[in-house]
Design an enzyme around this catalytic site. Structure first.
Site, PDB file in Angstrom:
ATOM      1  N   GLY A  11       0.778  -1.240   0.000  1.00 15.72           N
ATOM      2  CA  GLY A  11       0.000   0.000   0.000  1.00 15.72           C
ATOM      3  C   GLY A  11       0.807   1.286   0.000  1.00 15.72           C
ATOM      4  O   GLY A  11       0.329   2.316   0.467  1.00 15.72           O
ATOM      5  N   SER A  12       2.020   1.255  -0.571  1.00 15.07           N
ATOM      6  CA  SER A  12       2.787   2.510  -0.596  1.00 15.07           C
ATOM      7  C   SER A  12       2.114   3.525  -1.523  1.00 15.07           C
ATOM      8  O   SER A  12       2.179   4.734  -1.273  1.00 15.07           O
ATOM      9  CB  SER A  12       4.237   2.267  -1.018  1.00 15.07           C
ATOM     10  OG  SER A  12       4.327   1.890  -2.361  1.00 15.07           O
ATOM     11  N   ASN A  13       1.472   3.064  -2.581  1.00 17.06           N
ATOM     12  CA  ASN A  13       0.754   4.005  -3.453  1.00 17.06           C
ATOM     13  C   ASN A  13      -0.479   4.565  -2.757  1.00 17.06           C
ATOM     14  O   ASN A  13      -0.814   5.736  -2.931  1.00 17.06           O
ATOM     15  CB  ASN A  13       0.381   3.340  -4.784  1.00 17.06           C
ATOM     16  CG  ASN A  13       1.553   3.329  -5.739  1.00 17.06           C
ATOM     17  OD1 ASN A  13       1.889   4.346  -6.325  1.00 17.06           O
ATOM     18  ND2 ASN A  13       2.218   2.184  -5.838  1.00 17.06           N
ATOM     19  N   LYS A  64     -16.753 -14.666  -8.801  1.00 15.18           N
ATOM     20  CA  LYS A  64     -16.218 -13.302  -8.897  1.00 15.18           C
ATOM     21  C   LYS A  64     -17.378 -12.303  -8.984  1.00 15.18           C
ATOM     22  O   LYS A  64     -17.332 -11.225  -8.405  1.00 15.18           O
ATOM     23  CB  LYS A  64     -15.331 -13.206 -10.142  1.00 15.18           C
ATOM     24  CG  LYS A  64     -14.638 -11.883 -10.292  1.00 15.18           C
ATOM     25  CD  LYS A  64     -13.679 -11.861 -11.471  1.00 15.18           C
ATOM     26  CE  LYS A  64     -12.266 -12.100 -11.032  1.00 15.18           C
ATOM     27  NZ  LYS A  64     -11.250 -11.718 -12.008  1.00 15.18           N
ATOM     28  N   MET A  89      -4.305  -7.114  -7.176  1.00 11.80           N
ATOM     29  CA  MET A  89      -3.793  -8.204  -8.008  1.00 11.80           C
ATOM     30  C   MET A  89      -4.903  -9.075  -8.608  1.00 11.80           C
ATOM     31  O   MET A  89      -4.781 -10.304  -8.622  1.00 11.80           O
ATOM     32  CB  MET A  89      -2.837  -9.067  -7.187  1.00 11.80           C
ATOM     33  CG  MET A  89      -1.648  -8.302  -6.626  1.00 11.80           C
ATOM     34  SD  MET A  89      -0.617  -7.563  -7.893  1.00 11.80           S
ATOM     35  CE  MET A  89       0.290  -8.994  -8.410  1.00 11.80           C
ATOM     36  N   ARG A  90      -5.993  -8.464  -9.050  1.00 14.15           N
ATOM     37  CA  ARG A  90      -7.066  -9.246  -9.669  1.00 14.15           C
ATOM     38  C   ARG A  90      -7.545  -8.593 -10.947  1.00 14.15           C
ATOM     39  O   ARG A  90      -7.624  -7.358 -11.001  1.00 14.15           O
ATOM     40  CB  ARG A  90      -8.274  -9.346  -8.732  1.00 14.15           C
ATOM     41  CG  ARG A  90      -7.980 -10.219  -7.612  1.00 14.15           C
ATOM     42  CD  ARG A  90      -9.081 -10.536  -6.675  1.00 14.15           C
ATOM     43  NE  ARG A  90      -8.457 -11.427  -5.736  1.00 14.15           N
ATOM     44  CZ  ARG A  90      -8.379 -12.742  -5.887  1.00 14.15           C
ATOM     45  NH1 ARG A  90      -9.002 -13.331  -6.895  1.00 14.15           N
ATOM     46  NH2 ARG A  90      -7.723 -13.478  -5.025  1.00 14.15           N
ATOM     47  N   ASN A 106      -5.463   2.133 -13.360  1.00 17.66           N
ATOM     48  CA  ASN A 106      -4.468   1.269 -12.721  1.00 17.66           C
ATOM     49  C   ASN A 106      -3.076   1.857 -12.950  1.00 17.66           C
ATOM     50  O   ASN A 106      -2.846   2.585 -13.913  1.00 17.66           O
ATOM     51  CB  ASN A 106      -4.546  -0.135 -13.334  1.00 17.66           C
ATOM     52  CG  ASN A 106      -3.574  -1.106 -12.694  1.00 17.66           C
ATOM     53  OD1 ASN A 106      -3.408  -1.128 -11.464  1.00 17.66           O
ATOM     54  ND2 ASN A 106      -2.908  -1.914 -13.500  1.00 17.66           N
ATOM     55  N   HIS A 108       0.960   0.589 -13.395  1.00 10.07           N
ATOM     56  CA  HIS A 108       1.730  -0.628 -13.670  1.00 10.07           C
ATOM     57  C   HIS A 108       3.209  -0.256 -13.808  1.00 10.07           C
ATOM     58  O   HIS A 108       3.543   0.725 -14.475  1.00 10.07           O
ATOM     59  CB  HIS A 108       1.208  -1.283 -14.954  1.00 10.07           C
ATOM     60  CG  HIS A 108       1.897  -2.575 -15.263  1.00 10.07           C
ATOM     61  ND1 HIS A 108       1.667  -3.723 -14.523  1.00 10.07           N
ATOM     62  CD2 HIS A 108       2.824  -2.906 -16.198  1.00 10.07           C
ATOM     63  CE1 HIS A 108       2.431  -4.700 -14.994  1.00 10.07           C
ATOM     64  NE2 HIS A 108       3.138  -4.227 -16.006  1.00 10.07           N
ATOM     65  N   SER A 135       3.439   3.169 -16.012  1.00  9.69           N
ATOM     66  CA  SER A 135       2.285   3.547 -16.838  1.00  9.69           C
ATOM     67  C   SER A 135       1.037   3.630 -15.967  1.00  9.69           C
ATOM     68  O   SER A 135       0.839   2.810 -15.070  1.00  9.69           O
ATOM     69  CB  SER A 135       2.014   2.486 -17.916  1.00  9.69           C
ATOM     70  OG  SER A 135       3.150   2.272 -18.720  1.00  9.69           O
ATOM     71  N   ASP A 144      -3.641  -5.323 -17.600  1.00 13.05           N
ATOM     72  CA  ASP A 144      -2.767  -4.182 -17.934  1.00 13.05           C
ATOM     73  C   ASP A 144      -2.979  -3.723 -19.380  1.00 13.05           C
ATOM     74  O   ASP A 144      -2.041  -3.315 -20.064  1.00 13.05           O
ATOM     75  CB  ASP A 144      -1.280  -4.558 -17.708  1.00 13.05           C
ATOM     76  CG  ASP A 144      -1.031  -5.019 -16.274  1.00 13.05           C
ATOM     77  OD1 ASP A 144      -1.593  -4.412 -15.358  1.00 13.05           O
ATOM     78  OD2 ASP A 144      -0.289  -5.991 -16.084  1.00 13.05           O
TER      79      ASP A 144
HETATM   80  C1  GRF Z   1       3.167  -0.947  -7.639  1.00 14.23           C
HETATM   81  O1  GRF Z   1       4.487  -1.065  -8.091  1.00 14.23           O
HETATM   82  C2  GRF Z   1       2.212  -0.876  -8.796  1.00 14.23           C
HETATM   83  O2  GRF Z   1       2.779  -0.363  -9.954  1.00 14.23           O
HETATM   84  C3  GRF Z   1       1.853  -2.321  -9.014  1.00 14.23           C
HETATM   85  O3  GRF Z   1       1.834  -2.896  -7.735  1.00 14.23           O
HETATM   86  C4  GRF Z   1       2.718  -2.190  -6.881  1.00 14.23           C
HETATM   87  C5  GRF Z   1       1.960  -1.874  -5.639  1.00 14.23           C
HETATM   88  O4  GRF Z   1       2.800  -1.381  -4.624  1.00 14.23           O
HETATM   89  N1  GRF Z   1       0.595  -2.430  -9.721  1.00 14.23           N
HETATM   90  P1  GRF Z   1       2.185  -0.800  -3.290  1.00 14.23           P
HETATM   91  O5  GRF Z   1       1.320  -1.878  -2.657  1.00 14.23           O
HETATM   92  O6  GRF Z   1       1.387   0.426  -3.642  1.00 14.23           O
HETATM   93  O7  GRF Z   1       3.368  -0.473  -2.419  1.00 14.23           O
END
Ligand code: GRF
Length: 190
Positions: A11-13, A64, A89-90, A106, A108, A135, A144
Site C-alpha cells: 500500500g505505498s501508493n 467473482k 492483483m485481480r 491502474n 503498472h 504507466s 494491464d
Molecule cells: C506498484 O508497483 C504498482 O505499480 C503495481 O503494484 C505495486 C503496488 O505497490 N501495480 P504498493 O502496494 O502500492 O506499495
C-alpha cells in the site's frame, strides 16, 4: 469527489495518494479502501488514516460476480466517482467494469504495452532494457490492457540492482499517481 483505492499488499501508493490529499495537493477524498487480502498491510494504513475498509476473501464467495456485486454496492453507497487500482492483483470482470465505465484506472511498473502482468520489473531486467518506467492506464477486461493515460520513463544503467530499480519505480509512482488522479478529476474522465 470520492475515490476508492483497491489494493492487495503493502500500500505505498495508497499512502502516497492519502498523503497528497492531506497536503491538499490532491483535491478528493478516499471514501473506501477495498482489499482482497484480509491481512494486507494496506488495511492498517487505511484505518490509521481513518478510512473505511472492505477486506474480503474471494474464496468466501461463490463467484467473482458475487464479490464484485458487493464491491459495487459498497462503492455506490460511498458515492465513488473514480476507482483507483494500486497494486490490486485481480483482473476485473464485467460487474465492476460495467458499473464504472472509464472510471477505473491502474498503475503498472513498466512502459506498457511491454511487460504486462506479474513482476514487470523482473521481466524488464531479464530482457535487458535500458529504459524502464511506469504507466497509468484505464482498466478493461485485459490484464494491464486499457488505454494509456500517462507514462514516465527513466534510464537504467548496468550498475543498478533490482532493489534500486524498484525504489526508483516507486519514487516515480508516488509522484505521478496523485498528479494524474487530480488531473482526471479536474478535467473529467474519458
Ligand atoms: C506498484 O508497483 C504498482 O505499480 C503495481 O503494484 C505495486 C503496488 O505497490 N501495480 P504498493 O502496494 O502500492 O506499495
Amino acid at each position: 469527489m470520492n475515490i476508492a483505492v483497491f489494493a492487495s499488499g503493502y500500500g505505498s501508493n495508497f499512502t502516497a495518494i492519502s498523503d497528497s490529499i492531506k497536503r491538499k495537493e490532491l483535491d478528493c477524498n478516499i471514501s473506501l479502501v477495498i482489499c482482497d487480502k484480509p491481512n494486507a498491510a494496506v488495511i492498517e494504513k487505511a484505518l490509521k488514516d481513518g478510512i473505511e475498509t472492505f477486506a474480503f476473501n474471494p474464496k468466501d464467495y461463490k463467484s467473482k460476480k458475487d464479490y464484485e456485486e458487493e464491491i459495487v454496492s459498497k462503492c455506490k453507497e460511498k458515492d465513488v466517482s473514480l476507482i483507483v487500482l494500486a497494486g490490486y492483483m485481480r483482473i476485473l470482470d464485467s460487474t465492476l467494469l460495467d458499473a464504472y465505465p472509464n472510471k477505473i484506472i491502474n498503475i503498472h511498473p513498466s512502459l506498457l504495452p511491454a511487460f504486462k502482468g506479474k513482476d514487470a520489473i523482473g521481466q524488464a531486467i531479464d530482457y535487458g532494457v535500458k529504459v524502464m518506467g511506469v504507466s497509468i492506464h484505464y482498466v478493461n477486461h485485459e490484464m494491464d490492457g486499457g488505454a494509456i493515460i500517462a507514462q514516465k520513463s527513466f534510464d537504467v544503467t548496468d550498475d543498478l540492482t533490482k532493489d534500486q530499480i524498484e525504489a526508483k519505480v516507486h519514487e516515480i509512482e508516488h509522484v505521478l499517481y496523485p498528479k494524474v488522479i487530480n488531473k482526471l478529476l479536474k478535467e473529467g474522465l474519458k
